[in-house]
Write a protein that holds these residues in place. Structure first.
Motif, short mmCIF file in Angstrom:
data_model
loop_
_atom_site.label_atom_id
_atom_site.label_comp_id
_atom_site.label_asym_id
_atom_site.label_seq_id
_atom_site.Cartn_x
_atom_site.Cartn_y
_atom_site.Cartn_z
N ALA A 404 3.37 -12.51 -0.38
CA ALA A 404 1.99 -12.37 0.13
C ALA A 404 1.79 -10.96 0.68
CB ALA A 404 1.74 -13.40 1.22
N LYS A 405 2.78 -10.49 1.42
CA LYS A 405 2.70 -9.15 2.02
C LYS A 405 2.55 -8.11 0.90
CE LYS A 405 5.53 -9.30 5.61
NZ LYS A 405 6.72 -9.08 6.47
N ARG A 406 3.38 -8.25 -0.13
CA ARG A 406 3.37 -7.30 -1.24
C ARG A 406 2.04 -7.35 -2.00
NH1 ARG A 406 2.91 -8.10 -6.31
NH2 ARG A 406 4.04 -10.08 -6.40
N ALA A 407 1.59 -8.58 -2.27
CA ALA A 407 0.35 -8.75 -3.05
C ALA A 407 -0.84 -8.19 -2.30
CB ALA A 407 0.15 -10.22 -3.38
N LEU A 408 -0.94 -8.51 -1.01
CA LEU A 408 -2.08 -8.02 -0.22
C LEU A 408 -2.11 -6.50 -0.19
CD1 LEU A 408 -1.95 -10.57 2.74
CD2 LEU A 408 -3.84 -10.35 1.11
N SER A 409 -0.91 -5.88 -0.19
CA SER A 409 -0.86 -4.40 -0.11
C SER A 409 -1.35 -3.76 -1.41
CB SER A 409 0.57 -3.93 0.18
OG SER A 409 1.39 -4.16 -0.98
N GLU A 410 -1.43 -4.56 -2.48
CA GLU A 410 -1.87 -4.01 -3.78
C GLU A 410 -3.38 -4.07 -3.95
OE1 GLU A 410 2.10 -5.67 -6.20
OE2 GLU A 410 0.09 -6.29 -6.82
N ILE A 411 -4.06 -4.88 -3.15
CA ILE A 411 -5.49 -5.14 -3.38
C ILE A 411 -6.31 -3.89 -3.04
CG2 ILE A 411 -7.50 -6.51 -2.66
CD1 ILE A 411 -5.57 -8.82 -2.05
N ILE A 412 -7.13 -3.47 -4.00
CA ILE A 412 -8.07 -2.36 -3.75
C ILE A 412 -9.50 -2.88 -3.97
CG2 ILE A 412 -8.82 -0.04 -4.44
CD1 ILE A 412 -5.96 0.43 -5.53
N VAL A 413 -10.31 -2.81 -2.91
CA VAL A 413 -11.73 -3.15 -3.03
C VAL A 413 -12.49 -1.92 -2.53
CG1 VAL A 413 -13.60 -4.73 -2.36
CG2 VAL A 413 -11.23 -5.59 -2.60
#
Ligand code: MV4
Length: 447
Positions: A404-413
């Motif tokens: 979750a930590k890794r995935a959230l750090s990838e999100i670009i909005v």
């Protein structure tokens, strides 16, 4: 009757989710949209699209005559309401049935029954399901409210029978606040739901909110697909949901599942639904209400059970028998969903609609991304601020947290503020990492 063509009477991520299920079932899709949703992603994939009106929901997604007209023009066999809007509107379900259109959800009588929380509690009690100690049905007078509260013992919670999501609820600690709360709850319920009926329960301090996913068909079959712990919420807006719940063991899961099935059977439930429980600090669980719709957080149950809930509820609506047996259902691994909203968590969650710049979703092992957004998409101000859900599924809760930590750090909005930074902070909090979260967590540590 077989469903050949289905109208998606919703928008955003759930509209795309329903379209995906239809595609895999070989069902043609008719997507309705408001003028504010002209650029919706799912319109590109739908077989047919129909503009049903202006951005204002009351003249589009909530307007039954417009929806039924679109359904007739497009000659559909079924309508899927999604969640919110008309998903739990018994009258809409009735209109669909009377127009010989399958409503993808429970029968209208069932929606009306479980939609009255006081009646749903009576149903649960009759079925031998534990409920919070409380009034025996609706409170007709202030005097009855006082006598009931004194019999149960303060603090108590007054609730609107037609309420939901925490609206029309008041906590009372003594006679004075009980009387004020009784009238305030009735006024709010009348204004919000055109039904002032209220009931009373013993107030449970800092409960956990654990709900059980059920799935039925029109032949009396019912299964449950594990539980979801939805305790991490802010002002009744769920933020993070996970399954299994850190406080539910195998034996408690079986008992909660049996209770959820008992309530569903008593309500003649024949679609996808959620049975909500509160769990107190001694791990006693109490039925509080049932939601007669597919929920935002349904992917959590799909990931740990491997069951496609949207496809199954469409097949049940077409009269097919469930192909699932309870003994075949195994909850596998750990799943956690984060709702990504276009809101500013550092400014009281103020909605931040507008044009998205660069949009990059997360990916990689264990990551599911349910979103209708894309680079350049304009998040309209007319509706809720949900722009996507990231759902993580790994073998253990520890691995789920790491992914979750890794995935959230990838999100670009690009260009919009979102709730991602808040989730990154929550993932560092020792209580959350331990799974020690109750419904007061956000107010305690993040407000
Ligand atoms: C309760 C409760 C404590 N005691 N009922 C909130 C909306 C609906 N799902 C039922 N809810 C609750 N019912 C009793 N008897 C606590 C909640 C509750 C809650 C209450 C206030 C603030 C946040 C909450 C989050 C989840 C559940």
């Amino acid at each position: 009757m077989r469903i050949r063509r289905l109208m998606i009477a919703n928008r955003g991520e759930i509209a795309l989710r329903i379209l995906r299920a239809c595609k895999e079932l070989g069902i043609e899709t008719v997507a309705v949209y408001s003028e504010a949703d002209r650029d919706s992603l799912h319109l590109r994939y739908a077989n047919e699209t129909v503009c049903i009106g202006p951005g204002v929901a009351a003249q589009s997604y909530l307007d039954i005559p417009r929806l039924i007209s679109a359904a007739e023009i497009a000659n559909v066999d079924a309508i899927h309401p999604g969640y919110g809007f008309l998903a739990e509107n018994a009258h809409f379900a009735e209109v669909c049935e009377s127009c010989n259109i399958h409503f993808v959800g429970p029968r209208s009588e069932t929606i009306a029954l479980v939609g009255n929380k006081s009646r749903a509690i009576a149903l649960a009690r009759e079925a031998g399901v534990p409920t919070v100690p409380g009034s025996d049905g609706a409170l007709e007078t202030e005097q009855e409210a006082l006598e009931t509260a004194r019999a149960i013992g303060y603090p108590v919670m007054i609730k609107a029978a037609s309420g939901g999501g925490g609206r029309g609820m008041r906590v009372a600690h003594n006679d004075i606040s009980l009387v004020n709360g009784y009238h305030a709850a009735r006024r709010e319920a009348e204004a919000a739901f055109k039904d002032a009926t209220v009931y009373l329960e013993k107030f449970i301090e800092n409960p956990r909110h654990v709900e059980v996913q059920v799935l039925g068909d029109k032949h009396g079959n019912l299964v449950f697909l594990g539980e979801r712990d939805c305790s991490l919420q802010r002002r009744h807006q769920k933020m993070i949901e996970e399954s299994p719940s850190p406080i539910v063991d195998e034996e408690m899961r079986r008992r909660m599942g049996e209770a959820a099935i008992a309530v569903s059977r008593a309500a003649n439930y024949d679609s996808a639904g959620t049975v909500e429980f509160l769990v107190d600090k001694d791990r006693n669980f109490y039925f509080i209400e049932m939601n007669a719709r597919i929920q935002v957080e349904h992917p959590v149950s799909e990931m740990i059970s491997g069951v496609d809930l949207i496809q199954n509820m469409i097949r049940s609506a077409a009269g097919e028998e469930l192909q699932l047996r309870q003994e075949e259902i195994r909850v596998q691994g750990h799943a956690m969903e984060f709702r990504i909203n276009a809101e500013d968590p550092d400014d009281n969650f103020r909605p931040c609609p507008g044009r998205i710049g660069l949009f990059v979703p997360p990916g990689g092992p264990g990551v599911r991304w349910d979103s209708h957004c894309y680079s350049g998409y304009i998040v309209p101000p007319n509706y809720d601020s949900l722009i996507g859900k990231v759902i993580i599924h790994r073998n253990t809760r520890k691995e789920t947290l790491e992914t979750a930590k890794r995935a959230l750090s990838e999100i670009i909005v690009g260009n919009l503020k979102t709730t991602v930074p808040l989730y990154q902070r929550i993932l560092e909090h020792s209580d959350f990492i331990r799974g020690d979260v109750d419904t007061g967590f956000i107010e305690r540590y993040f407000m």
